[in-house]
Design an enzyme around this catalytic site. Structure first.
Site, PDB file in Angstrom:
ATOM      1  CD  GLU B  68      -1.828  -2.486   1.437  1.00  0.00           C
ATOM      2  OE1 GLU B  68      -0.627  -2.851   1.791  1.00  0.00           O
ATOM      3  OE2 GLU B  68      -2.563  -3.155   1.302  1.00  0.00           O
ATOM      4  CG  HIS B 137     -10.775  -7.103   7.487  1.00  0.00           C
ATOM      5  ND1 HIS B 137      -9.914  -7.630   8.392  1.00  0.00           N
ATOM      6  CD2 HIS B 137     -10.141  -7.444   6.115  1.00  0.00           C
ATOM      7  CE1 HIS B 137      -9.085  -8.325   7.568  1.00  0.00           C
ATOM      8  NE2 HIS B 137      -9.056  -8.113   6.416  1.00  0.00           N
TER       9      HIS B 137
END
Lengths: 318, 340
Positions: B68, B137
């Site tokens: 990322e 998440h």
């Protein structure tokens, strides 16, 4: 971009870099400059040797120790000086200071205050060249400390997978602030990490300009011909402290003295004398000229006005 | 509703609306590309980019290694060079990997460089809870980025706004973090076929009313609307505002509504402490509109906990339409001192 095809010009540029940072050191010592700066003294052959391998249209990203990259790229000395003095005429209008000097339009994509912070940016520039079918390259300068950061792994892998035209130039100056390479790594040379990514890697004497230039030229050639990135480690040494507030408690005077005997400017000057490019002792007058240029840049910059305080609110958004 | 209704407006899902914006932008401009984990053949973890690699190829719909920080950084560099990258962070929780790139690089390059750079980067990311995916998440971390000058943060709640705001984000010369909600992807709404833009930084009155103001964004804006319907059955007409953009925040729209109703409930999914609702409330109480309030403002937010896995536990700590109704009841109670 500075034209560095002439060997004398290479020497002069190294001298300018050294004179610039010695002047900055002096201005901090006397209290004229505020904030902080990191000095490139001792590492000049890396920036100049790499820049000499580039062509118009190529781009670079620098580091917190970035004055040398900016001068080598050819940024205007007076506007750099004005930025350090925090003046409106500086490259960043007084908003960036030492660690954020940039000329994006020219291809100098900025010094960077975060260790490893520009590694993705350099890959992005290389990505743009590749997507647009342009044969330019991006050079990413960083120190040995950045090799310890996570983004080093991420960007080298991305660049390798996509064969990006980027040259990762690790300036191994032996210390990440006070942490020596010996204490920060279990394995050297750092360039050997390249094989783990399937890319070319090489370690060169970073205080020998011709060595740096040769290796950088080969890396640039690979990048331009679509063969992807190179990890080029230039072994060098910073003579001065990490920043202006460093008391050098982690190394000895003897060590610094030892490295200074390999001085990149002295060595290159001697070489030019041997080659007959430079007359005996002519380097001294070149050095004086470099110092004068820097004095003049700072003197002129010092005449420039402070930015309007209200300008602090501008340019947050485009 | 099939294609071919007047003006080319069809009913499509939020997911399709996001995809349509990307596809239209990429057809229009060769400098736009999509990059992220599994966005290619897989179609993205939530299927948003399904079919795109087939049209645009692997060079423009780019599967990345798991990196990322690396690929957000790459997006910043490409944007600096004038490209228009769309970077997808697979779950908004993973944005933590890229914090240096977003906070220290994307947000600040222009300012640090004295206004001589632009970073037209769009970071798309699905956030929010309600899927049973637990604490790593399910988060709503958007308030962090409101705290960073130089970034724009948007959170569209309808398919119409999703398409129009994504196209506007792609036109914008600044880095934009574009929050999608996993539970919105299957929601349908009317969306024109043609390209259009919904300006960033403008809230929308999604329901008019006189009695109380409910301000929401993203998925929970729907909770505010549902609460308003329930309140209407009791004879209370709530005005509902969809903030749409969290930064820059359209507080003027909130002030206008509060001037009218005198009561404010903010509905937000992020945790209550230092959430974006705190900023909405602050802007109201710092303004002249403070004097129009006849009750202290209230926030219906996530509890100050990580998101738990168990369905009942998860529901317990999240905002719901019922919690919004309850908060409204407290504000509407004419007896003094009944609300905390």
């Amino acid at each position: 971009m500075r034209d560095l095809k002439d060997r004398k010009e290479l020497l002069e540029t190294m001298m300018l870099i050294r004179a610039f940072d010695e002047k900055v050191d002096e201005l901090y010592a006397e209290g004229t400059l505020h904030g902080t700066a990191h000095f490139y003294v001792g590492q000049e052959a890396v920036a100049v040797g790499v820049m000499a391998a580039l062509e118009e249209g190529d781009v670079i990203t620098g580091t917190h120790r970035g004055h040398g990259h900016a001068v080598a790229f050819g940024l205007d000395l007076e506007r750099m000086a004005a930025e350090l003095l925090g003046r409106a005429s500086g490259y960043c209008h007084g908003k960036g200071g030492s660690m954020h000097i940039a000329d994006v339009e020219a291809g100098m994509l900025g010094a960077n205050g975060i260790v490893g912070g520009s590694m993705g940016i350099a890959c992005g520039a290389a990505w743009a060249f590749k997507q647009r079918g342009e044969d330019h390259v991006a050079v990413c300068f960083f120190g040995d400390g950045a090799v310890q950061e996570g983004i080093f792994n991420e960007t080298l892998n991305l660049a390798a997978v996509w064969k990006l035209p980027v040259i990762f130039v690790c300036e191994n100056n032996q210390y990440a602030m006070s942490l020596s390479v010996k204490r920060g790594f279990a394995h050297e040379p750092l360039s050997e990490r390249a094989s783990g990514y399937g890319i070319a890697g090489e370690t060169v004497d970073g205080m020998e300009l011709d060595e740096v230039h040769r290796a950088a030229s080969a890396a640039v050639e690979r990048a331009r011909s679509g063969e992807g990135p190179t990890l080029l480690e230039a072994v060098t040494y910073r003579y001065l402290g990490h920043s202006k507030s460093d008391a050098n408690l982690y190394r000895t005077r003897e060590e610094i003295k030892q490295w200074r005997t390999h001085d990149p400017i002295q060595r290159f000057a001697a070489k030019l004398e041997e080659e007959g490019v430079l007359e005996k002792e002519a380097w001294q007058s070149l050095n004086e000229q470099a110092k004068e240029q820097i004095e003049e840049a700072f003197a002129k910059a010092d005449q420039e006005p402070e930015p309007d305080p209200e300008s602090a609110l501008e340019d947050v958004y485009a | 509703m099939p294609n071919g209704v007047p003006n080319g407006v069809r009913e499509i899902t939020y997911r399709e609306a996001v995809r349509e914006a990307m596809v239209e932008a990429m057809r229009e401009d060769a400098e736009v590309f999509l990059m992220g984990e599994d966005v290619g053949v897989y179609g993205g973890a939530f299927g948003v980019s399904r079919g795109m690699v087939e049209e645009f190829g692997e060079g423009r719909v780019v599967d990345t290694p798991l990196a990322e920080a690396g690929f957000v950084g790459l997006g910043i560099g490409a944007a600096l060079m004038g490209m228009r990258p769309i970077v997808e962070i697979q779950f908004s929780d993973f944005i933590t990997h890229a914090m240096d790139q977003l906070v220290n690089q994307a947000a600040k390059l222009r300012y640090m460089f004295g206004g001589k750079a632009r970073v037209p980067l769009v970071v798309r990311t699905p956030g929010g809870a309600g899927t049973g995916a637990a604490a790593q998440h399910s988060q709503s971390l958007e308030a962090w980025f409101i705290h960073v000058p130089g970034l724009k943060v948007v959170m569209p709640s309808t398919p119409y706004d999703a398409k129009g705001m994504l196209l506007a984000a792609l036109d914008d010369p600044n880095p934009v973090i574009f929050y999608e909600h996993k539970l919105l992807y299957n929601r349908k709404g009317d969306v024109p076929e043609k390209a259009y833009r919904v300006p960033l930084g403008e809230a929308r009155v999604s329901r008019e009313g006189e009695d109380i103001t409910l301000v929401g964004a993203g998925l929970v804006h729907r909770f505010a609307l549902e609460a308003a319907e329930a309140l209407s059955d009791e004879g209370v007409e709530a005005e509902v505002l969809d903030l749409r953009t969290l930064s820059p925040m359209d507080h003027e729209a909130v002030l206008r509504s509060v001037e009218k109703t005198g009561k404010l409930v903010v509905v937000e999914e992020d945790v209550k402490t230092a959430g974006w609702g705190a900023e909405v409330v602050s802007r109201v109480v710092e303004s002249e509109s403070f004097y129009a309030l006849d009750r202290a403002p209230a926030r219906v937010a996530g509890a100050d906990t990580p998101i738990p896995y168990n369905k009942n536990l998860e529901a317990f700590i999240r905002p719901t339409p019922e919690k919004v109704v309850e908060a409204a009841h407290k504000l509407l109670d004419s007896r003094a001192g009944v609300y905390a």
